[in-house]
Design a protein around this motif. Structure first.
Motif, PDB file in Angstrom:
ATOM      1  N   VAL A 142       0.848  -1.339   0.019  1.00  9.09           N
ATOM      2  CA  VAL A 142       0.206   0.024  -0.046  1.00  9.09           C
ATOM      3  C   VAL A 142       0.858   1.264  -0.082  1.00  9.09           C
ATOM      4  O   VAL A 142       0.591   2.206  -0.696  1.00  9.09           O
ATOM      5  CB  VAL A 142      -1.069   0.121   1.308  1.00  9.09           C
ATOM      6  CG1 VAL A 142      -1.892   1.269   1.443  1.00  9.09           C
ATOM      7  CG2 VAL A 142      -1.930  -1.093   1.071  1.00  9.09           C
ATOM      8  N   ALA A 143       2.173   1.056   0.501  1.00  8.16           N
ATOM      9  CA  ALA A 143       2.997   2.149   0.601  1.00  8.16           C
ATOM     10  C   ALA A 143       3.628   2.435  -0.877  1.00  8.16           C
ATOM     11  O   ALA A 143       4.586   3.102  -1.122  1.00  8.16           O
ATOM     12  CB  ALA A 143       4.080   2.110   1.759  1.00  8.16           C
ATOM     13  N   VAL A 144       3.331   1.626  -2.055  1.00  8.53           N
ATOM     14  CA  VAL A 144       3.897   1.504  -2.882  1.00  8.53           C
ATOM     15  C   VAL A 144       5.498   1.181  -3.105  1.00  8.53           C
ATOM     16  O   VAL A 144       6.313   1.780  -3.872  1.00  8.53           O
ATOM     17  CB  VAL A 144       3.747   2.605  -3.697  1.00  8.53           C
ATOM     18  CG1 VAL A 144       4.008   2.735  -5.472  1.00  8.53           C
ATOM     19  CG2 VAL A 144       2.405   3.462  -3.765  1.00  8.53           C
ATOM     20  N   ALA A 145       5.775   0.006  -2.090  1.00 11.26           N
ATOM     21  CA  ALA A 145       7.010  -0.493  -2.346  1.00 11.26           C
ATOM     22  C   ALA A 145       6.759  -1.893  -2.930  1.00 11.26           C
ATOM     23  O   ALA A 145       6.634  -2.775  -2.214  1.00 11.26           O
ATOM     24  CB  ALA A 145       7.402  -0.713  -0.861  1.00 11.26           C
ATOM     25  N   LEU A 146       6.920  -1.834  -4.236  1.00  9.59           N
ATOM     26  CA  LEU A 146       6.875  -3.170  -4.870  1.00  9.59           C
ATOM     27  C   LEU A 146       7.930  -3.982  -4.598  1.00  9.59           C
ATOM     28  O   LEU A 146       7.656  -5.316  -4.471  1.00  9.59           O
ATOM     29  CB  LEU A 146       6.857  -2.801  -6.389  1.00  9.59           C
ATOM     30  CG  LEU A 146       6.283  -4.079  -7.304  1.00  9.59           C
ATOM     31  CD1 LEU A 146       4.946  -4.265  -6.962  1.00  9.59           C
ATOM     32  CD2 LEU A 146       6.769  -3.902  -8.673  1.00  9.59           C
ATOM     33  N   ALA A 147       9.113  -3.931  -4.500  1.00  4.40           N
ATOM     34  CA  ALA A 147      10.358  -5.015  -4.279  1.00  4.40           C
ATOM     35  C   ALA A 147      10.239  -5.855  -2.958  1.00  4.40           C
ATOM     36  O   ALA A 147      10.308  -6.582  -3.052  1.00  4.40           O
ATOM     37  CB  ALA A 147      11.802  -4.329  -4.076  1.00  4.40           C
TER      38      ALA A 147
ATOM     39  N   THR B 298      12.313   2.182 -11.959  1.00  2.00           N
ATOM     40  CA  THR B 298      12.610   1.261 -11.189  1.00  2.00           C
ATOM     41  C   THR B 298      11.086   0.476 -10.921  1.00  2.00           C
ATOM     42  O   THR B 298      11.168  -0.729 -11.080  1.00  2.00           O
ATOM     43  CB  THR B 298      13.254   1.541  -9.972  1.00  2.00           C
ATOM     44  OG1 THR B 298      14.476   1.955 -10.556  1.00  2.00           O
ATOM     45  CG2 THR B 298      13.540   0.207  -9.242  1.00  2.00           C
ATOM     46  N   TYR B 299      10.180   1.279 -10.549  1.00  2.00           N
ATOM     47  CA  TYR B 299       8.947   0.527 -10.266  1.00  2.00           C
ATOM     48  C   TYR B 299       8.237  -0.258 -11.439  1.00  2.00           C
ATOM     49  O   TYR B 299       7.887  -1.264 -11.268  1.00  2.00           O
ATOM     50  CB  TYR B 299       7.742   1.485  -9.768  1.00  2.00           C
ATOM     51  CG  TYR B 299       6.538   1.083  -9.244  1.00  2.00           C
ATOM     52  CD1 TYR B 299       6.349   0.813  -8.006  1.00  2.00           C
ATOM     53  CD2 TYR B 299       5.622   0.748 -10.181  1.00  2.00           C
ATOM     54  CE1 TYR B 299       5.043   0.146  -7.495  1.00  2.00           C
ATOM     55  CE2 TYR B 299       4.512   0.131  -9.833  1.00  2.00           C
ATOM     56  CZ  TYR B 299       4.328   0.004  -8.592  1.00  2.00           C
ATOM     57  OH  TYR B 299       2.891  -0.513  -7.973  1.00  2.00           O
TER      58      TYR B 299
ATOM     59  N   LEU C 120       3.375  11.309  -6.784  1.00  2.00           N
ATOM     60  CA  LEU C 120       4.057  10.551  -5.821  1.00  2.00           C
ATOM     61  C   LEU C 120       5.568  10.212  -6.510  1.00  2.00           C
ATOM     62  O   LEU C 120       5.868  10.252  -7.503  1.00  2.00           O
ATOM     63  CB  LEU C 120       3.810   8.994  -6.018  1.00  2.00           C
ATOM     64  CG  LEU C 120       2.291   8.730  -5.024  1.00  2.00           C
ATOM     65  CD1 LEU C 120       2.000   7.120  -5.697  1.00  2.00           C
ATOM     66  CD2 LEU C 120       2.582   9.009  -3.743  1.00  2.00           C
ATOM     67  N   GLU C 121       6.289  10.728  -5.349  1.00  2.00           N
ATOM     68  CA  GLU C 121       8.153  10.357  -5.788  1.00  2.00           C
ATOM     69  C   GLU C 121       8.557   9.065  -5.366  1.00  2.00           C
ATOM     70  O   GLU C 121       8.477   8.797  -4.170  1.00  2.00           O
ATOM     71  CB  GLU C 121       8.883  11.642  -5.450  1.00  2.00           C
ATOM     72  CG  GLU C 121      10.434  11.330  -5.799  1.00  2.00           C
ATOM     73  CD  GLU C 121      11.325  12.488  -5.318  1.00  2.00           C
ATOM     74  OE1 GLU C 121      11.375  13.588  -6.191  1.00  2.00           O
ATOM     75  OE2 GLU C 121      11.582  12.736  -3.913  1.00  2.00           O
ATOM     76  N   LEU C 122       8.530   8.136  -6.170  1.00  2.00           N
ATOM     77  CA  LEU C 122       8.919   6.603  -5.854  1.00  2.00           C
ATOM     78  C   LEU C 122      10.443   6.569  -5.649  1.00  2.00           C
ATOM     79  O   LEU C 122      11.176   7.179  -6.129  1.00  2.00           O
ATOM     80  CB  LEU C 122       8.417   5.847  -6.773  1.00  2.00           C
ATOM     81  CG  LEU C 122       6.831   5.708  -7.520  1.00  2.00           C
ATOM     82  CD1 LEU C 122       6.441   4.918  -8.509  1.00  2.00           C
ATOM     83  CD2 LEU C 122       5.824   5.490  -6.182  1.00  2.00           C
ATOM     84  N   PRO C 123      10.448   5.785  -4.559  1.00  2.00           N
ATOM     85  CA  PRO C 123      12.088   5.438  -4.287  1.00  2.00           C
ATOM     86  C   PRO C 123      12.587   4.944  -5.232  1.00  2.00           C
ATOM     87  O   PRO C 123      12.174   3.755  -5.731  1.00  2.00           O
ATOM     88  CB  PRO C 123      11.938   4.905  -2.757  1.00  2.00           C
ATOM     89  CG  PRO C 123      10.503   4.136  -2.752  1.00  2.00           C
ATOM     90  CD  PRO C 123       9.665   4.933  -3.608  1.00  2.00           C
ATOM     91  N   ALA C 124      13.875   5.258  -5.310  1.00  2.00           N
ATOM     92  CA  ALA C 124      14.772   4.576  -6.519  1.00  2.00           C
ATOM     93  C   ALA C 124      15.648   3.266  -6.056  1.00  2.00           C
ATOM     94  O   ALA C 124      15.832   2.293  -6.520  1.00  2.00           O
ATOM     95  CB  ALA C 124      15.524   5.452  -7.045  1.00  2.00           C
ATOM     96  N   GLY C 125      15.680   3.280  -4.621  1.00  2.00           N
ATOM     97  CA  GLY C 125      16.723   2.472  -3.977  1.00  2.00           C
ATOM     98  C   GLY C 125      15.906   1.595  -2.980  1.00  2.00           C
ATOM     99  O   GLY C 125      14.848   1.203  -3.066  1.00  2.00           O
ATOM    100  N   ASP C 126      16.832   1.186  -1.836  1.00  2.00           N
ATOM    101  CA  ASP C 126      16.207   0.476  -0.749  1.00  2.00           C
ATOM    102  C   ASP C 126      15.888   1.149   0.401  1.00  2.00           C
ATOM    103  O   ASP C 126      15.950   0.743   1.425  1.00  2.00           O
ATOM    104  CB  ASP C 126      17.461  -0.558  -0.380  1.00  2.00           C
ATOM    105  CG  ASP C 126      17.593  -1.490  -1.424  1.00  2.00           C
ATOM    106  OD1 ASP C 126      16.841  -1.806  -2.248  1.00  2.00           O
ATOM    107  OD2 ASP C 126      18.867  -1.839  -1.432  1.00  2.00           O
TER     108      ASP C 126
END
Length: 204
Positions: A11-16, A113-114, A176-182
């Motif tokens: 839900v936080a849009v952390a797909l990995a 990345t997403y 949304l600015e999605l995270p690129a890394g970990d």
């Protein structure tokens, strides 16, 4: 608890809100904003099984069958964008996610990345047992250009978590600015934050 956090991470849009919207006037007529004013909510809409708040004036201005857009340039608009856009993207079907991603997410490495990761999996929906209830949010940083919003969620076992989202103002809307890394996108909570902007009283 791990399974709950896994669902929250998705839900936080952390797909990995109508009345306030956070804007006011000071004695010298300079606009001021409040990070803690509660947006006025018109209704709550189910998106992928997660009920999200729809602001009366702070957005989104369209329906859940479209990528969420149309948020006010206020902390309240940023918070509602972070909540609704992240849930909509995380719960998007295999056929809908490219359109939603291209509309609600800011261009950049995180979005690329997403897209690369999402194309490798098939998602038919969120696990009903992992679907959270949106309790409220805290804004940990806010400028006219960007906002960091922690979306506080409660699960069926009463556990709590905060989903960390960042939105940026591009053109005339929040994205949304999605995270690129970990980057950490979900954190377990022992209790509700003291500075929580609660949305529980707005459910209809």
């Amino acid at each position: 608890m791990i399974r709950r956090l896994a669902g929250a991470a998705m839900v936080a849009v952390a797909l990995a809100t109508a009345g306030c919207g956070g804007a006011g006037q000071s004695d010298n007529d300079q606009p001021t904003v409040s990070l803690t004013d509660v947006p006025e909510i018109a209704t709550w809409s189910s998106v992928g099984g997660v009920r999200v708040p729809i602001g009366k004036t702070d957005g989104p201005s369209n329906g859940s069958w479209e990528p969420f857009q149309g948020f006010t340039h206020t902390p309240q608009g940023a918070a509602l964008a972070a909540i609704t856009q992240s849930v909509q993207l995380a719960s998007a079907t295999d056929t809908d996610w490219p359109k939603i991603l291209g509309t609600v997410a800011a261009p950049g490495e995180g979005r690329d990345t997403y897209a690369a990761h999402r194309a490798l999996v098939s998602i038919s929906g969120l696990d009903p047992e992992a679907v959270p209830e949106i309790v409220g949010y805290t804004i940990t940083d806010y400028t006219d250009d960007a906002a960091n919003v922690d979306v506080v969620q409660r699960f069926s076992d009463q556990s709590l978590a905060a989903a960390h989202n960042r939105v940026v103002w591009i053109g005339d809307d929040w994205h949304l600015e999605l995270p690129a890394g970990d980057a950490t996108t979900i954190t377990a909570l022992d209790e509700l934050p003291s500075d929580l902007v609660s949305l529980e009283g707005t459910r209809k």
